[in-house]
Scaffold this motif. Structure first.
Motif, PDB file in Angstrom:
ATOM      1  N   HIS A   1       0.867  -1.176   0.000  1.00 33.37           N
ATOM      2  CA  HIS A   1       0.000   0.000   0.000  1.00 33.37           C
ATOM      3  C   HIS A   1       0.901   1.222   0.000  1.00 33.37           C
ATOM      4  CE1 HIS A   1      -2.923  -3.042   1.143  1.00 33.37           C
ATOM      5  NE2 HIS A   1      -3.759  -2.246   0.510  1.00 33.37           N
ATOM      6  N   LEU A   2       0.806   1.993  -1.077  1.00 34.16           N
ATOM      7  CA  LEU A   2       1.620   3.187  -1.268  1.00 34.16           C
ATOM      8  C   LEU A   2       0.901   4.381  -0.675  1.00 34.16           C
ATOM      9  CD1 LEU A   2       4.028   4.675  -2.666  1.00 34.16           C
ATOM     10  CD2 LEU A   2       2.496   4.937  -4.646  1.00 34.16           C
ATOM     11  N   GLY A   3       1.571   5.077   0.222  1.00 34.45           N
ATOM     12  CA  GLY A   3       1.031   6.290   0.811  1.00 34.45           C
ATOM     13  C   GLY A   3       1.691   7.504   0.193  1.00 34.45           C
ATOM     14  N   THR A   4       0.863   8.379  -0.380  1.00 29.52           N
ATOM     15  CA  THR A   4       1.339   9.649  -0.928  1.00 29.52           C
ATOM     16  C   THR A   4       0.536  10.756  -0.265  1.00 29.52           C
ATOM     17  OG1 THR A   4      -0.246   9.580  -2.774  1.00 29.52           O
ATOM     18  CG2 THR A   4       1.944   8.594  -3.157  1.00 29.52           C
ATOM     19  N   CYS A   5       0.815  11.988  -0.657  1.00 25.12           N
ATOM     20  CA  CYS A   5       0.123  13.128  -0.062  1.00 25.12           C
ATOM     21  C   CYS A   5      -0.534  13.947  -1.166  1.00 25.12           C
ATOM     22  CB  CYS A   5       1.119  13.988   0.706  1.00 25.12           C
ATOM     23  SG  CYS A   5       0.338  15.323   1.619  1.00 25.12           S
ATOM     24  N   VAL A   6      -1.780  14.323  -0.943  1.00 26.01           N
ATOM     25  CA  VAL A   6      -2.498  15.186  -1.874  1.00 26.01           C
ATOM     26  C   VAL A   6      -3.238  16.244  -1.060  1.00 26.01           C
ATOM     27  CG1 VAL A   6      -4.479  13.610  -2.023  1.00 26.01           C
ATOM     28  CG2 VAL A   6      -4.111  15.300  -3.810  1.00 26.01           C
TER      29      VAL A   6
ATOM     30  N   LEU B   1       5.357   3.028   2.297  1.00 24.78           N
ATOM     31  CA  LEU B   1       4.836   1.751   1.809  1.00 24.78           C
ATOM     32  C   LEU B   1       4.554   0.868   3.007  1.00 24.78           C
ATOM     33  CD1 LEU B   1       7.243   0.943  -1.125  1.00 24.78           C
ATOM     34  CD2 LEU B   1       4.789   1.170  -1.328  1.00 24.78           C
ATOM     35  N   SER B   2       3.429   0.177   2.959  1.00 23.82           N
ATOM     36  CA  SER B   2       3.087  -0.798   3.976  1.00 23.82           C
ATOM     37  C   SER B   2       2.849  -2.120   3.268  1.00 23.82           C
ATOM     38  CB  SER B   2       1.830  -0.357   4.733  1.00 23.82           C
ATOM     39  OG  SER B   2       1.427  -1.359   5.636  1.00 23.82           O
TER      40      SER B   2
END
Length: 128
Positions: free
Chosen positions: A20-25, A63-64
């Motif tokens: 699971h990709l964590g990004t910021c918006v 990433l998880s």
């Protein structure tokens, strides 16, 4: 050279589980599932859409990755890193082939996606 513990690297290089990709918006987290490949402290993904747009704006990602067996967690790895969008088509094609091979997909799967490499800065992991 990677700074991850050998055991964490072994887990990341093992079977094809979803990351699971964590990004910021707009100051908020955006998390989405991705296929990945890990080698020597670098994570490769090929992606498009919102995830790619977010990385272009802010390269700080997480990433998880977790392996479950019948609902029971077997191991987990969490990574923090810096993403770089790779615009080179030959590199993207080679990375796509490696990732698709890991997940048993055909060589042309996700042909429109763009390569993103993530330099791992820190990691935590646990086995159960």
């Amino acid at each position: 050279m990677s700074t991850l513990p050998t055991e964490a690297e072994r887990l990341l290089e093992s079977e094809p589980v979803i990351a699971h990709l964590g990004t910021c918006v707009e100051g908020r987290p955006h998390v989405a599932p991705v296929w990945y490949r890990y080698a020597d402290g670098i994570v490769e993904i090929v992606t498009t859409g919102r995830k790619l747009a977010n990385v272009r704006r802010n390269p700080r990602v997480s990433l998880s990755i977790q392996k479950d067996d019948a609902g029971q967690t077997r191991w987990m790895v969490s990574l923090l890193g810096t993403a770089t969008v790779i615009e080179d088509e030959a590199e993207t094609t080679a990375a796509r082939r490696r990732i698709n091979e890991k997940y048993g997909a055909g060589p042309d799967a996700y042909a429109d996606n763009t390569l993103v490499r993530i330099d791992v800065g820190s990691a935590t992991y646990r086995t159960y």
